[in-house]
Design an enzyme around this catalytic site. Sequence first.
Site, PDB file in Angstrom:
ATOM      1  CG  HIS A 267       4.770  49.038 105.917  1.00 24.44           C
ATOM      2  ND1 HIS A 267       4.062  48.034 106.498  1.00 24.44           N
ATOM      3  CD2 HIS A 267       5.691  48.423 105.136  1.00 24.44           C
ATOM      4  CE1 HIS A 267       4.534  46.851 106.096  1.00 24.44           C
ATOM      5  NE2 HIS A 267       5.524  47.060 105.279  1.00 24.44           N
ATOM      6  CG  HIS A 306      -4.380  45.819 107.305  1.00 25.30           C
ATOM      7  ND1 HIS A 306      -4.263  44.973 106.239  1.00 25.30           N
ATOM      8  CD2 HIS A 306      -3.221  45.724 107.998  1.00 25.30           C
ATOM      9  CE1 HIS A 306      -3.103  44.366 106.294  1.00 25.30           C
ATOM     10  NE2 HIS A 306      -2.429  44.799 107.346  1.00 25.30           N
ATOM     11  CG  ASP A 362       1.866  49.199 113.156  1.00 23.29           C
ATOM     12  OD1 ASP A 362       1.571  48.996 111.976  1.00 23.29           O
ATOM     13  OD2 ASP A 362       2.941  48.829 113.670  1.00 23.29           O
TER      14      ASP A 362
HETATM   15  C1  SDX Z   1       1.048  47.680 108.623  1.00 25.77           C
HETATM   16  O1  SDX Z   1       0.025  45.378 104.434  1.00 25.77           O
HETATM   17  C2  SDX Z   1       0.324  44.860 105.570  1.00 25.77           C
HETATM   18  O2  SDX Z   1       0.124  43.690 105.827  1.00 25.77           O
HETATM   19  C3  SDX Z   1       0.991  45.788 106.551  1.00 25.77           C
HETATM   20  C4  SDX Z   1       1.173  45.259 107.957  1.00 25.77           C
HETATM   21  C5  SDX Z   1       2.202  44.165 108.033  1.00 25.77           C
HETATM   22  O3  SDX Z   1       2.176  43.371 108.969  1.00 25.77           O
HETATM   23  O4  SDX Z   1       3.130  44.171 107.169  1.00 25.77           O
HETATM   24  O5  SDX Z   1      -0.057  44.764 108.450  1.00 25.77           O
HETATM   25  C6  SDX Z   1       1.674  46.357 108.898  1.00 25.77           C
HETATM   26  O6  SDX Z   1       1.582  48.442 107.860  1.00 25.77           O
HETATM   27  C7  SDX Z   1      -0.275  47.992 109.263  1.00 25.77           C
HETATM   28  C8  SDX Z   1      -0.826  49.397 108.835  1.00 25.77           C
HETATM   29  C9  SDX Z   1      -0.161  50.458 109.679  1.00 25.77           C
HETATM   30  N1  SDX Z   1      -0.479  51.787 109.161  1.00 25.77           N
HETATM   31  C10 SDX Z   1      -1.293  52.626 109.829  1.00 25.77           C
HETATM   32  O7  SDX Z   1      -1.858  52.352 110.882  1.00 25.77           O
HETATM   33  C11 SDX Z   1      -1.413  54.004 109.184  1.00 25.77           C
HETATM   34  C12 SDX Z   1      -2.882  54.410 109.143  1.00 25.77           C
HETATM   35  N2  SDX Z   1      -3.578  53.546 108.184  1.00 25.77           N
HETATM   36  C13 SDX Z   1      -3.778  54.027 106.851  1.00 25.77           C
HETATM   37  O8  SDX Z   1      -2.779  54.855 106.351  1.00 25.77           O
HETATM   38  C14 SDX Z   1      -4.356  52.983 105.907  1.00 25.77           C
HETATM   39  O9  SDX Z   1      -5.386  52.380 106.556  1.00 25.77           O
HETATM   40  C15 SDX Z   1      -3.444  51.931 105.320  1.00 25.77           C
HETATM   41  C16 SDX Z   1      -2.232  52.524 104.686  1.00 25.77           C
HETATM   42  C17 SDX Z   1      -3.028  50.967 106.378  1.00 25.77           C
HETATM   43  C18 SDX Z   1      -4.234  51.179 104.263  1.00 25.77           C
HETATM   44  O10 SDX Z   1      -4.490  52.093 103.252  1.00 25.77           O
HETATM   45  P1  SDX Z   1      -5.360  51.681 101.955  1.00 25.77           P
HETATM   46  O11 SDX Z   1      -5.649  50.232 101.936  1.00 25.77           O
HETATM   47  O12 SDX Z   1      -4.690  52.279 100.774  1.00 25.77           O
HETATM   48  O13 SDX Z   1      -6.747  52.363 102.223  1.00 25.77           O
HETATM   49  P2  SDX Z   1      -7.127  53.796 101.758  1.00 25.77           P
HETATM   50  O14 SDX Z   1      -6.030  54.751 102.146  1.00 25.77           O
HETATM   51  O15 SDX Z   1      -7.557  53.738 100.343  1.00 25.77           O
HETATM   52  O16 SDX Z   1      -8.359  54.097 102.719  1.00 25.77           O
HETATM   53  C19 SDX Z   1      -9.676  53.767 102.344  1.00 25.77           C
HETATM   54  C20 SDX Z   1     -10.516  54.867 102.997  1.00 25.77           C
HETATM   55  C21 SDX Z   1     -10.082  56.279 102.610  1.00 25.77           C
HETATM   56  O17 SDX Z   1     -11.197  57.109 102.802  1.00 25.77           O
HETATM   57  P3  SDX Z   1     -12.001  57.674 101.475  1.00 25.77           P
HETATM   58  O18 SDX Z   1     -10.928  58.288 100.572  1.00 25.77           O
HETATM   59  O19 SDX Z   1     -12.620  56.429 100.875  1.00 25.77           O
HETATM   60  O20 SDX Z   1     -12.991  58.654 102.001  1.00 25.77           O
HETATM   61  O21 SDX Z   1     -10.338  54.813 104.418  1.00 25.77           O
HETATM   62  C22 SDX Z   1      -9.711  56.025 104.847  1.00 25.77           C
HETATM   63  C23 SDX Z   1      -9.076  56.673 103.645  1.00 25.77           C
HETATM   64  O22 SDX Z   1      -8.996  58.080 103.824  1.00 25.77           O
HETATM   65  N3  SDX Z   1      -8.684  55.635 105.816  1.00 25.77           N
HETATM   66  C24 SDX Z   1      -8.443  56.276 106.944  1.00 25.77           C
HETATM   67  C25 SDX Z   1      -7.439  55.535 107.577  1.00 25.77           C
HETATM   68  N4  SDX Z   1      -7.097  54.491 106.825  1.00 25.77           N
HETATM   69  C26 SDX Z   1      -7.865  54.557 105.722  1.00 25.77           C
HETATM   70  N5  SDX Z   1      -8.988  57.408 107.461  1.00 25.77           N
HETATM   71  C27 SDX Z   1      -8.483  57.774 108.662  1.00 25.77           C
HETATM   72  N6  SDX Z   1      -7.521  57.130 109.352  1.00 25.77           N
HETATM   73  C28 SDX Z   1      -6.980  56.009 108.825  1.00 25.77           C
HETATM   74  N7  SDX Z   1      -6.029  55.355 109.511  1.00 25.77           N
END
Ligand code: SDX
Length: 433
Positions: A267, A306, A362
């Site tokens: 997050h 996201h 981010d």
């Molecule tokens: C913020 O919610 C908000 O609005 C948050 C925010 C705000 O203003 O409050 O916007 C701020 O928190 C932005 C996000 C910052 N976090 C990151 O940058 C961390 C990296 N991102 C991930 O951890 C992820 O994308 C999330 C947590 C942001 C979202 O996760 P989800 O929606 O639960 O998606 P998921 O984990 O189910 O991913 C779907 C697929 C998966 O692959 P498969 O299992 O389908 O093969 O996408 C992949 C994930 O493995 N994936 C990633 C990835 N993010 C998702 N693979 C590699 N790198 C990534 N960053």
Amino acid sequence: MADTLTITDNRTGKSYEIPIADGVIRAMDLRQIKVSQDDFGLMSYDPGFLNTAACKSRITFIDGDAGILEYRGYPIEELAEKSSYLETAYLLYRGELPSRAMLQKWTEGVRLHTIIHENIKKFMDGFHHDAHPMGIFVGTVAALSTFYPEGKNIFDPETRRITFYRVIAKVPTIAAFAYRYSIGMPYAYPDNELSYPGNFLRMMFANPGEHYKPNPVLERALDVLFILHADHEQNCSTSAMRVVGSAHTDPFTSIAAAASALYGPLHGGANEAVLKMLREIGSKDKIPEYIKRVKAGEVKLMGFGHRVYKNYDPRARIIKQTADAVFEVTGRNPLLDIALELERIALEDDYFVKRKLYPNVDFYSGIIYQAMGFPTEMFPVLFAIPRCAGWLSQWEEMLLDPEQKIARPRQVYLGERQRHYVPIEERDAAPVR
Ligand code: SDX
């Protein structure tokens, strides 16, 4: 055609008409679907709340596919260009842009509350010398509830109003004091002649005994970054604010819970994790190797992806534009070249395209913060400062929503049932599971 869902339960052959309103069905309407009179009835199962609306809100609108973000209906692009953080905080809280007089009164009110109780310095000094500033921030904001116990009068509008002033005004001071403590510098007290971002820059970077004038370009860039981070509908930390606040916990302690959620690297802690990732990659030629590790599931591409945006995060686009203005002043951050190349490669790579992974807020913010002189550990704190406006606005909306109750989700229980106590003597004979 009626706004209803007709559900047939094939276990009983019975059909049910479930009303649809505002694009949703009420989960409680599923409970009538039973197989017998003593059946509890159906629930919906939604780990991570991917498809569950926990509230109705009029504060922030996001269209993740179109990459749209609006605060109270105003596009984030216009607010970033034309507004200030304090004006945006007022908009989020009150629902309308303030008149000149109202903005003046609001700004003055914030200025009156930037000082924190001297005792706060005493327990801040008690933290370990290398305490992470976000840990100090969370603990100190929670402690504010002990300095302002009247904050518990959550149904008194005047108390909520003064609490809003206190939190918005004091969190930059707390953040800057946490930083100054971590580098062994004396605290720089607020200078209320300065703007909100300018005052924060001064508390952060002013050298004792020297006059400090914030660079106007960096002051404006920080104000824009604060606008971009002010709210984001029902994200993890805002949900924490609403859940904890639903127990009628005071707003200071609820904000500490929200900030705790924000601290997570998935997050608001992602901006710090992005910088660590870029440093770990080290150079553009090492990017393919890192991408391979991402695809192997060993690491995540921090700052990408996201839950809602399945298109470019509009905030990331604005931050990238802001970066150019900052680097004019600070000099170009070499990590930007790695970030830009990483984005270019990722946006062409089917692994990321298929999963609709784009840079989020981010991905670039940390590069700017670092160029402005903020240490990486301060990045989540820089996210928490402006997000207090969103947390408090969402908290008040929850409190005044007649449909809201204490948050208490149900579960799907798959564990053991009706087991009887086994005396220790008999346990030693049985294999440990
Ligand atoms: C913020 O919610 C908000 O609005 C948050 C925010 C705000 O203003 O409050 O916007 C701020 O928190 C932005 C996000 C910052 N976090 C990151 O940058 C961390 C990296 N991102 C991930 O951890 C992820 O994308 C999330 C947590 C942001 C979202 O996760 P989800 O929606 O639960 O998606 P998921 O984990 O189910 O991913 C779907 C697929 C998966 O692959 P498969 O299992 O389908 O093969 O996408 C992949 C994930 O493995 N994936 C990633 C990835 N993010 C998702 N693979 C590699 N790198 C990534 N960053």
